[in-house]
Design an enzyme around this catalytic site. Structure first.
Site, PDB file in Angstrom:
ATOM      1  N   ASP A 135      40.260  27.816  35.482  1.00 11.14           N
ATOM      2  CA  ASP A 135      40.574  29.338  35.872  1.00 11.14           C
ATOM      3  C   ASP A 135      41.952  29.089  36.592  1.00 11.14           C
ATOM      4  O   ASP A 135      41.944  28.571  37.519  1.00 11.14           O
ATOM      5  CB  ASP A 135      39.660  29.902  36.511  1.00 11.14           C
ATOM      6  N   HIS A 142      48.688  39.458  42.359  1.00  9.05           N
ATOM      7  CA  HIS A 142      47.458  39.263  43.063  1.00  9.05           C
ATOM      8  C   HIS A 142      47.474  38.340  43.933  1.00  9.05           C
ATOM      9  O   HIS A 142      46.815  38.533  45.070  1.00  9.05           O
ATOM     10  CB  HIS A 142      46.566  38.777  41.706  1.00  9.05           C
ATOM     11  N   GLU A 208      36.954  40.517  37.912  1.00 10.70           N
ATOM     12  CA  GLU A 208      38.335  40.168  38.141  1.00 10.70           C
ATOM     13  C   GLU A 208      38.896  40.288  36.632  1.00 10.70           C
ATOM     14  O   GLU A 208      38.293  39.712  35.725  1.00 10.70           O
ATOM     15  CB  GLU A 208      38.491  38.512  38.349  1.00 10.70           C
ATOM     16  N   GLU A 210      40.889  39.442  33.736  1.00  7.69           N
ATOM     17  CA  GLU A 210      41.741  38.348  33.241  1.00  7.69           C
ATOM     18  C   GLU A 210      41.729  38.342  31.680  1.00  7.69           C
ATOM     19  O   GLU A 210      40.724  38.986  31.002  1.00  7.69           O
ATOM     20  CB  GLU A 210      40.840  37.074  33.668  1.00  7.69           C
ATOM     21  N   ASP A 242      35.947  37.619  35.318  1.00  8.60           N
ATOM     22  CA  ASP A 242      35.600  36.382  35.913  1.00  8.60           C
ATOM     23  C   ASP A 242      34.870  36.896  37.302  1.00  8.60           C
ATOM     24  O   ASP A 242      35.493  37.192  38.236  1.00  8.60           O
ATOM     25  CB  ASP A 242      36.441  35.459  36.469  1.00  8.60           C
ATOM     26  N   ARG A 246      32.554  38.196  46.958  1.00  9.20           N
ATOM     27  CA  ARG A 246      33.504  38.050  47.752  1.00  9.20           C
ATOM     28  C   ARG A 246      33.077  37.620  49.030  1.00  9.20           C
ATOM     29  O   ARG A 246      33.875  36.723  49.792  1.00  9.20           O
ATOM     30  CB  ARG A 246      34.443  39.264  47.938  1.00  9.20           C
ATOM     31  N   GLN A 249      32.226  33.791  48.697  1.00 11.63           N
ATOM     32  CA  GLN A 249      33.537  33.110  48.593  1.00 11.63           C
ATOM     33  C   GLN A 249      34.153  32.848  49.927  1.00 11.63           C
ATOM     34  O   GLN A 249      34.929  31.876  50.465  1.00 11.63           O
ATOM     35  CB  GLN A 249      34.501  33.763  47.702  1.00 11.63           C
ATOM     36  N   LYS A 262      31.780  31.987  42.318  1.00 10.74           N
ATOM     37  CA  LYS A 262      32.375  32.392  40.857  1.00 10.74           C
ATOM     38  C   LYS A 262      31.535  31.568  39.726  1.00 10.74           C
ATOM     39  O   LYS A 262      31.464  32.316  38.713  1.00 10.74           O
ATOM     40  CB  LYS A 262      33.498  31.655  41.093  1.00 10.74           C
ATOM     41  N   THR A 266      30.493  34.431  34.052  1.00  9.32           N
ATOM     42  CA  THR A 266      31.560  34.869  33.574  1.00  9.32           C
ATOM     43  C   THR A 266      31.523  35.403  32.073  1.00  9.32           C
ATOM     44  O   THR A 266      30.724  34.839  31.386  1.00  9.32           O
ATOM     45  CB  THR A 266      32.956  33.520  33.527  1.00  9.32           C
ATOM     46  N   GLU A 372      41.324  44.138  45.822  1.00 10.45           N
ATOM     47  CA  GLU A 372      42.899  44.794  45.956  1.00 10.45           C
ATOM     48  C   GLU A 372      42.824  46.383  45.740  1.00 10.45           C
ATOM     49  O   GLU A 372      43.420  47.029  46.548  1.00 10.45           O
ATOM     50  CB  GLU A 372      43.454  44.282  44.693  1.00 10.45           C
TER      51      GLU A 372
END
Length: 427
Positions: A135, A142, A208, A210, A242, A246, A249, A262, A266, A372
């Site tokens: 990844d 970002h 996320e 992606e 993904d 948070r 993390q 993570k 996925t 975000e």
């Protein structure tokens, strides 16, 4: 060898809705389970799934060098290993067979019934056996947003970011196709204002936005792939969510980066759209300053104009679009990512998957994560039903869509959609 499958004037004898992601110019590849419980490799045109295993058995790929069981397997790995020439020959042949002017298959009712299925009658599977998953972290917007939130806003990007495509090795065991639900993970977190960790369900589940590319066998151990050759080893692309916890993390990522936050899930879209199909949508990427080192330098158009959209759908509720972005915003290109990945001689195999990293654009509505979009939960998003979201709630479904469109044709990825369930409870 020309890509005849991309002829924008070509029409299919199969009915294709005007806004379909899958016109005859797309011809993606996937793996599906038929209603007779047969797993086969296939493609899609409009709302029809096409059994390539049956096509091969009926000798419709005559003249193309393929192993006898090439399309009668449960993954695309062997086909991808055959390389770019074979991919192109097969796509071109499929386009010919389903061209409105070609009656060979169209007028053979018995063959047609063996080969063509309604998309509702098949169950999509993971298209490749993913041996390795990497990844990246290649969106400047970002990385800047995250840097502003958690570090010095004046020095949001770390010193290495503008010089290398930053990435980490993930895991492939919990990569799942669209439609498979995801459980909220348990983990260690530190509540705000506390210094001692607790164990329990994550309270900050995020998506996320992606994409990912799938590789063929690229090199032997010790060999690097020059940046100008890298695209020859990229089979195609999928949409990728993904999932991220948070709060887990935040506690675990120092000093070695993402781990349990993570690797719980996925999700990817089931149809791999080939780089040949995306060829008409090449565009220039962002200007890179400072100029990368020579092994990463490239000229020309190596970005792709892919529209991306995210919506959140509450259980029994109406979906709300929360993000609209574009793959062309990515600072580091796929070929630069692959060139850097192999610059130390790391081996890359057929079916390996490389995630783009979160794709955020320059405006708030184009940010690619709830982190975000809500700025860490400080600015909740109001849904159509009046409820608010700082992060993803249990029983919410998160749906990504992606498509390219010009005046002649629309090429899409379909969607990746997964529902977030409460933590798994052993019975």
């Amino acid at each position: 060898m020309p890509i005849t499958a991309n002829n924008p004037n070509r029409k299919s004898w199969l009915d294709v809705p005007p806004e379909s992601d899958f016109p005859i110019q797309n011809i993606p590849f996937g793996v599906f389970l038929t209603k007779d419980d047969v797993i086969t490799i296939g493609t899609r045109i409009g709302d029809y799934a096409i059994d390539l295993g049956a096509l091969q058995q009926l000798n419709y790929f005559e003249g193309i060098e393929l192993t006898d069981d090439m399309f009668m397997q449960d993954t695309l790995n062997d086909f991808i290993s055959d390389g770019k020439k074979t991919w192109r020959l097969v796509r071109n042949r499929i386009a010919e067979l389903f061209d409105v002017k070609n009656n060979k298959l169209k007028d053979n009712k018995e063959h047609r019934e063996t080969v063509v299925f309604n998309i509702e009658d098949v169950e999509m599977q993971l298209p490749v056996l993913i041996g390795d998953y990497t990844d990246f972290y290649s969106s400047k917007e970002h990385a800047t947003n995250v840097g502003k939130m958690f570090r010095d806003p004046e020095n949001a990007l770390l010193p290495n970011w503008l010089h290398i495509p930053v990435g980490y090795h993930g895991r492939s065991s919990s990569i799942v196709p669209s439609g498979i639900p995801v459980h909220r993970p348990m983990g260690q977190t530190v509540p705000l204002g506390e210094s001692t960790p607790v164990f329990g369900p994550s309270r900050s589940i995020d998506f996320e936005l992606e994409t990912a590319f799938i590789t063929t066998d690229a090199n032997i151990m010790g060999e690097n792939i020059p940046v100008h050759e890298a695209e020859d080893y990229i089979f195609g692309m999928v949409l990728l969510n993904d999932w991220s916890a948070r709060d887990i993390q935040r506690w675990e990522y120092v000093p070695l980066g993402p781990f349990l936050a993570k690797n719980f899930a996925t999700s990817i879209s089931p149809w791999i759209v080939t780089m040949d199909a995306l060829e008409p949508f090449r565009t220039k990427g962002p200007k890179q300053d400072p100029t990368p080192l020579p092994y990463l330098q490239q000229k020309g158009k190596h970005a792709f104009d892919i529209n991306l959209e995210v919506e959140i759908e509450p259980e029994n509720g109406e979906p709300t679009i929360v993000s609209q972005s574009n793959f062309k915003y990515m600072y580091w290109s796929m070929s630069q990512q692959l060139a850097h990945h192999t610059s130390n001689g790391c081996r890359v195999n057929s079916g390996d998957m490389m995630g783009s990293g979160t794709i955020s654009g320059p405006t708030p509505e184009s940010f690619g994560s709830m982190l975000e979009l809500t700025w860490g939960g400080k600015n909740p998003i109001t849904m159509k039903d009046g409820t608010e979201r700082k992060f993803i709630n249990d029983n919410d479904s998160v749906r990504f869509k992606g498509w390219c469109q010009n005046k002649e044709v629309r090429i899409g990825f379909g969607e990746v959609c997964s529902k977030l369930l409460p933590p798994f409870v052993r019975s």
